[in-house]
Design an enzyme around this catalytic site. Structure first.
Site, PDB file in Angstrom:
ATOM      1  N   HIS A 100      41.688  -2.020  -6.894  1.00 25.27           N
ATOM      2  CA  HIS A 100      42.050  -1.389  -8.301  1.00 25.27           C
ATOM      3  C   HIS A 100      40.942  -1.617  -9.396  1.00 25.27           C
ATOM      4  O   HIS A 100      40.434  -2.781  -9.326  1.00 25.27           O
ATOM      5  CB  HIS A 100      43.079  -1.696  -8.738  1.00 25.27           C
ATOM      6  CG  HIS A 100      44.410  -1.400  -8.052  1.00 25.27           C
ATOM      7  ND1 HIS A 100      44.935  -2.152  -7.034  1.00 25.27           N
ATOM      8  CD2 HIS A 100      45.383  -0.700  -8.219  1.00 25.27           C
ATOM      9  CE1 HIS A 100      46.087  -1.790  -6.449  1.00 25.27           C
ATOM     10  NE2 HIS A 100      46.323  -0.601  -6.961  1.00 25.27           N
ATOM     11  N   ASP A 103      41.953  -4.826 -10.953  1.00 28.58           N
ATOM     12  CA  ASP A 103      41.935  -6.344 -10.093  1.00 28.58           C
ATOM     13  C   ASP A 103      40.734  -6.906 -10.328  1.00 28.58           C
ATOM     14  O   ASP A 103      40.344  -8.100 -10.086  1.00 28.58           O
ATOM     15  CB  ASP A 103      42.253  -6.060  -8.786  1.00 28.58           C
ATOM     16  CG  ASP A 103      43.119  -4.809  -8.298  1.00 28.58           C
ATOM     17  OD1 ASP A 103      44.286  -4.693  -8.592  1.00 28.58           O
ATOM     18  OD2 ASP A 103      42.714  -4.338  -7.307  1.00 28.58           O
ATOM     19  N   GLU A 231      49.856   8.380  -2.440  1.00 29.35           N
ATOM     20  CA  GLU A 231      50.346   7.476  -1.613  1.00 29.35           C
ATOM     21  C   GLU A 231      51.839   7.346  -1.882  1.00 29.35           C
ATOM     22  O   GLU A 231      52.244   6.909  -3.116  1.00 29.35           O
ATOM     23  CB  GLU A 231      49.945   6.205  -1.947  1.00 29.35           C
ATOM     24  CG  GLU A 231      50.631   4.689  -1.281  1.00 29.35           C
ATOM     25  CD  GLU A 231      49.984   3.224  -1.530  1.00 29.35           C
ATOM     26  OE1 GLU A 231      48.806   3.252  -1.554  1.00 29.35           O
ATOM     27  OE2 GLU A 231      50.824   2.339  -1.473  1.00 29.35           O
ATOM     28  N   GLU A 267      52.092   3.975   3.517  1.00 37.16           N
ATOM     29  CA  GLU A 267      52.377   2.609   3.651  1.00 37.16           C
ATOM     30  C   GLU A 267      53.607   2.096   4.308  1.00 37.16           C
ATOM     31  O   GLU A 267      54.605   2.600   3.914  1.00 37.16           O
ATOM     32  CB  GLU A 267      52.376   2.028   2.291  1.00 37.16           C
ATOM     33  CG  GLU A 267      52.752   0.497   2.144  1.00 37.16           C
ATOM     34  CD  GLU A 267      52.378  -0.311   1.008  1.00 37.16           C
ATOM     35  OE1 GLU A 267      51.334   0.410   0.135  1.00 37.16           O
ATOM     36  OE2 GLU A 267      52.878  -1.300   0.419  1.00 37.16           O
ATOM     37  N   HIS A 270      56.701   1.046   2.129  1.00 40.44           N
ATOM     38  CA  HIS A 270      57.116   2.115   1.330  1.00 40.44           C
ATOM     39  C   HIS A 270      58.008   3.252   2.252  1.00 40.44           C
ATOM     40  O   HIS A 270      59.116   3.719   1.590  1.00 40.44           O
ATOM     41  CB  HIS A 270      55.901   3.013   0.774  1.00 40.44           C
ATOM     42  CG  HIS A 270      55.143   2.095  -0.182  1.00 40.44           C
ATOM     43  ND1 HIS A 270      54.083   2.480  -0.551  1.00 40.44           N
ATOM     44  CD2 HIS A 270      55.539   0.722  -0.562  1.00 40.44           C
ATOM     45  CE1 HIS A 270      53.449   1.669  -1.539  1.00 40.44           C
ATOM     46  NE2 HIS A 270      54.148   0.386  -1.470  1.00 40.44           N
ATOM     47  N   ASP A 295      48.292   2.213   4.712  1.00 40.42           N
ATOM     48  CA  ASP A 295      48.428   0.680   3.884  1.00 40.42           C
ATOM     49  C   ASP A 295      49.256  -0.077   4.825  1.00 40.42           C
ATOM     50  O   ASP A 295      50.438   0.221   5.197  1.00 40.42           O
ATOM     51  CB  ASP A 295      48.911   0.914   2.689  1.00 40.42           C
ATOM     52  CG  ASP A 295      47.925   0.980   1.427  1.00 40.42           C
ATOM     53  OD1 ASP A 295      46.835   0.924   1.806  1.00 40.42           O
ATOM     54  OD2 ASP A 295      48.244   0.706   0.320  1.00 40.42           O
ATOM     55  N   ASP A 306      59.712  -4.254  -2.067  1.00 44.03           N
ATOM     56  CA  ASP A 306      58.450  -4.254  -1.392  1.00 44.03           C
ATOM     57  C   ASP A 306      57.897  -5.531  -1.054  1.00 44.03           C
ATOM     58  O   ASP A 306      57.210  -5.904  -2.068  1.00 44.03           O
ATOM     59  CB  ASP A 306      57.602  -3.362  -2.457  1.00 44.03           C
ATOM     60  CG  ASP A 306      56.247  -2.572  -1.792  1.00 44.03           C
ATOM     61  OD1 ASP A 306      56.291  -2.674  -0.411  1.00 44.03           O
ATOM     62  OD2 ASP A 306      55.549  -2.066  -2.386  1.00 44.03           O
ATOM     63  N   ASP A 308      55.670  -6.413   1.061  1.00 39.35           N
ATOM     64  CA  ASP A 308      54.156  -6.408   1.434  1.00 39.35           C
ATOM     65  C   ASP A 308      53.924  -7.746   2.265  1.00 39.35           C
ATOM     66  O   ASP A 308      52.938  -8.302   2.115  1.00 39.35           O
ATOM     67  CB  ASP A 308      53.385  -6.730   0.073  1.00 39.35           C
ATOM     68  CG  ASP A 308      53.108  -5.279  -0.551  1.00 39.35           C
ATOM     69  OD1 ASP A 308      53.630  -4.119   0.046  1.00 39.35           O
ATOM     70  OD2 ASP A 308      53.002  -5.264  -1.911  1.00 39.35           O
ATOM     71  N   ASP A 338      47.510  -3.620   2.680  1.00 39.60           N
ATOM     72  CA  ASP A 338      48.337  -3.829   1.347  1.00 39.60           C
ATOM     73  C   ASP A 338      49.246  -4.976   1.643  1.00 39.60           C
ATOM     74  O   ASP A 338      50.333  -4.701   1.565  1.00 39.60           O
ATOM     75  CB  ASP A 338      48.706  -2.548   1.084  1.00 39.60           C
ATOM     76  CG  ASP A 338      48.974  -2.705  -0.471  1.00 39.60           C
ATOM     77  OD1 ASP A 338      48.786  -3.758  -0.992  1.00 39.60           O
ATOM     78  OD2 ASP A 338      49.559  -1.744  -0.831  1.00 39.60           O
TER      79      ASP A 338
HETATM   80  C1  XUL Z   1      52.055  -0.628  -4.648  1.00 39.06           C
HETATM   81  C2  XUL Z   1      50.992  -0.285  -3.703  1.00 39.06           C
HETATM   82  C3  XUL Z   1      49.598  -0.108  -4.215  1.00 39.06           C
HETATM   83  C4  XUL Z   1      48.759   1.106  -3.842  1.00 39.06           C
HETATM   84  C5  XUL Z   1      47.726   0.925  -4.671  1.00 39.06           C
HETATM   85  O1  XUL Z   1      53.356  -0.843  -3.945  1.00 39.06           O
HETATM   86  O2  XUL Z   1      51.092  -0.291  -2.435  1.00 39.06           O
HETATM   87  O3  XUL Z   1      48.966  -1.332  -4.123  1.00 39.06           O
HETATM   88  O4  XUL Z   1      48.626   0.924  -2.529  1.00 39.06           O
HETATM   89  O5  XUL Z   1      47.932   1.075  -6.073  1.00 39.06           O
HETATM   90 CO    CO Z   2      49.741   0.469  -0.859  1.00 39.43          CO
END
Ligand code: XUL
Ligand code: CO
Length: 438
Positions: A100, A103, A231, A267, A270, A295, A306, A308, A338
């Protein structure tokens, strides 16, 4: 100076290796169905998680030990992080990375200063890309972190927030193009709402579409050839996100004339938050021609947010690769981790263990998926379930030769349908297990 002096390049040592700092399955040049594992998987590392997560959570402060980071918001610190990142990418043999805008570079006092900071850091990315041959899978803009986006960005009730987001994405697209990015991702962040009482949903959706059209138009204008991705995520931070799942996103893209320019970035965590499996989301997007990129991560089924986490479940990676290969594999996309190490896994070496585990899980999944495909056993069993569509009435319906009246006559004459055959889900699961463990 090395940030990871004790760790040398991670090598492939094969399934019998007991070395925790080696790949057991990911052998980048090994051919699977005539294509290298590297090209099948297109692994990418996420800058935001790997370089910026410090272990804070709603209950506690930073835990991560990152000796190379001085904790400041200086451009110099940001530039140094990039060099550390590329040392990590090189040692892990990552072909790609994602970022991003916010970041990688700190915000300045003004938008102009922020853009200058970004340029200063992008310069180092360019140098490191040229030095290593590692490329950008996709770039994106953070349109959710700053308080100016409290009501959303493209869907904000404040037109100035929309304008700011547009300016930001214009710059992010230029930077992504400068770095040769293969794609650009929209993740809604705060594009959604909490209460219908204060929300004009139609107007917000129209604005989101206008925003995406502006991005697509600008990309064409500057000659950015990368693929756009959308996404999906159903909740967190907002209750109702407009990009809930693939079905909602694809409906949005088709309704607003964006279907030719945007594909899905799916993702895992998600998908599960939306009440789906990631297989469902991949298959849905693939069947509609929208499978773009992934992702890769995993959630915790006992937690409703989430998390991750790194994906280590080989059943899941096998199913994912099976579906991705069914649709011809990645064209522009890849598997972007991700994913972040747990708050308690605070040492730099944990970044290696985490990514090695994820890459090996997908490499193993790829190999099993290829075996499943080579035998054709599952595919044949599925095809047989639909045998009634291959001839007779089924073939005529598929060919568009029947209608309600003719089917009424058909059933009236027949009186009852042909006997159903068993779905045999348990047998299908047993067959999958045979390939998992043989
Ligand atoms: C947030 C997420 C983000 C996107 C990019 O949940 O997955 O990091 O992948 O903005
Ligand atoms: Co993501």
């Amino acid at each position: 100076m090395s940030a990871f002096p004790e760790i040398s390049k991670i090598k492939y040592e094969g399934p019998d290796s007991k070395n925790n700092l080696a790949f057991r399955h990911y052998n980048e040049n090994e051919l699977v169905e005539g294509k290298s594992m590297r090209e099948h998987l297109n692994f990418a590392c996420a800058f935001w998680h790997t370089m910026r997560m410090n272990g804070t959570d709603p209950f506690g402060s930073a835990t991560m030990y990152r000796p190379w980071d001085d904790g400041s918001d200086s451009v110099e610190n940001a530039q140094n992080r990039v060099r550390v990142f590329f040392e990590f990418l090189e040692k892990m043999s990552f072909p790609f990375y994602c970022f991003h805008d916010r970041d990688i570079a700190p915000e300045g006092a003004t938008f102009k200063e922020t853009c200058a900071n970004l340029d200063a850091v992008v310069k180092v990315f360019k140098e490191e890309q040229d030095r290593t041959g590692i490329n950008l899978l996709w770039g994106t803009a953070n349109l959710f972190g700053n308080p100016r986006f409290m009501h959303g960005a493209a869907t904000s009730s404040n037109a100035d927030a929309f304008a700011y987001a547009a300016a930001q994405v214009k710059k992010a697209l230029e930077v992504t193009m400068e770095l040769g990015g293969r794609g650009y991702t929209f993740w809604g962040g705060r594009e959604g709402y909490q209460s219908f009482l204060n929300t004009d949903m139609k107007r917000e959706l129209d604005h989101l579409a206008a925003f995406m059209h502006m991005a697509v138009d600008y990309a064409k204008e500057i000659g950015f050839k990368g693929q756009f991705y959308f996404e999906p995520k159903p909740k967190e931070p907002t209750k109702h996100q407009y990009d809930f799942d693939c079905a909602a996103c694809i409906n949005f893209l088709r309704t607003y004339g964006l279907a030719d320019d945007v594909k899905m970035n799916i993702e895992t965590n998600h998908a599960t938050l939306a009440g789906h499996t990631v297989e469902h989301e991949l298959d849905y997007a693939g069947s509609q021609g929208f499978l773009g990129s992934v992702d890769a991560n995993a959630g915790d089924m006992l937690l409703g947010w989430d998390t991750d986490q790194f994906p280590t479940d080989v059943y899941m990676t096998t199913k994912m690769m099976y579906i991705i290969m069914k649709y011809g594999g990645f064209k522009t996309g890849g598997l972007n981790f991700d994913a972040k190490v747990r708050r308690e896994s605070f040492e730099p070496i944990d970044l290696f263990y985490a990514h090695i585990g994820g890459m090996d899980a997908f490499a193993k999944g790829l190999k099993i998926a290829a075996k499943l495909r080579a035998s054709g056993e599952l595919k044949e069993m599925t095809t047989n379930r639909y045998a009634s569509w291959n001839s007779g009435i089924g073939a005529r319906i598929e060919a568009g030769k029947e209608d309600f009246k003719s089917l009424f006559d058909y059933i009236t004459e027949k009186g009852e349908i042909e006997a159903n055959i068993s779905g045999r889900q348990e047998l299908f699961e047993n067959v999958l297990n045979r390939y998992m463990f043989d």
